[in-house]
Design a protein around this motif. Sequence first.
Motif, short mmCIF file in Angstrom:
data_model
loop_
_atom_site.label_atom_id
_atom_site.label_comp_id
_atom_site.label_asym_id
_atom_site.label_seq_id
_atom_site.Cartn_x
_atom_site.Cartn_y
_atom_site.Cartn_z
N SER A 28 0.79 -1.23 0.00
CA SER A 28 0.00 0.00 0.00
C SER A 28 0.83 1.28 0.00
CB SER A 28 -0.92 0.03 1.23
OG SER A 28 -1.85 -1.01 1.17
N GLN B 3 -3.96 0.15 -5.30
CA GLN B 3 -3.52 -0.42 -4.03
C GLN B 3 -2.14 0.11 -3.64
OE1 GLN B 3 -4.07 -4.54 -5.16
NE2 GLN B 3 -5.97 -4.68 -3.99
N THR C 172 -10.36 -1.09 -5.21
CA THR C 172 -8.91 -0.91 -5.29
C THR C 172 -8.24 -2.06 -6.03
OG1 THR C 172 -8.54 -1.94 -3.14
CG2 THR C 172 -8.82 0.46 -3.18
N ARG D 111 -6.06 -8.56 -1.05
CA ARG D 111 -4.66 -8.86 -0.76
C ARG D 111 -4.51 -9.55 0.59
NH1 ARG D 111 -2.16 -3.08 -0.98
NH2 ARG D 111 -4.25 -2.49 -0.40
N GLU E 221 -11.26 -5.92 -3.18
CA GLU E 221 -11.00 -5.02 -2.06
C GLU E 221 -11.58 -3.65 -2.40
OE1 GLU E 221 -6.86 -4.92 -0.35
OE2 GLU E 221 -6.95 -2.91 -1.24
#
Length: 127
Positions: free
Chosen positions: A24, A51, A94, A98, A107
């Motif tokens: 991130s 992300q 996003t 993950r 996500e």
Amino acid sequence: MRFLLFFGFTLLIGCSQQKLPSGSHELKFEASIWQNEESANWNKDGVTIRQKMLGSLIGENVAGKNREQLIQLLGQPSTKMDPDGAGPTLSYPTGPQRDSYMAIDYEWLIIEFDASDKYESFYLASD
């Protein structure tokens, strides 16, 4: 005393970055790239462009902004997580989930507002 201050600051910074999944903090946030829907598509790295920008977005770009300013910054939110688009949050995909053994979901960045319509908090959700 200095050691304690340094340790406390380091702990605070470390904890704040642990809210986000791995990858991130790899790219600096750029609105024009985020607004391109392709930036949420899976790629060979396994972490999408959105992300990779998430840490910079949350850490440097959302505090103090209201709903309209965030829509200008991020583009139109999705209505998948808020079907009528009039709810108390904004949602943006996003990329694939993950840090999961079986990443089969997507996500989502969910942005929440306070009573005066200013950014209050965020969380990541999966669908």
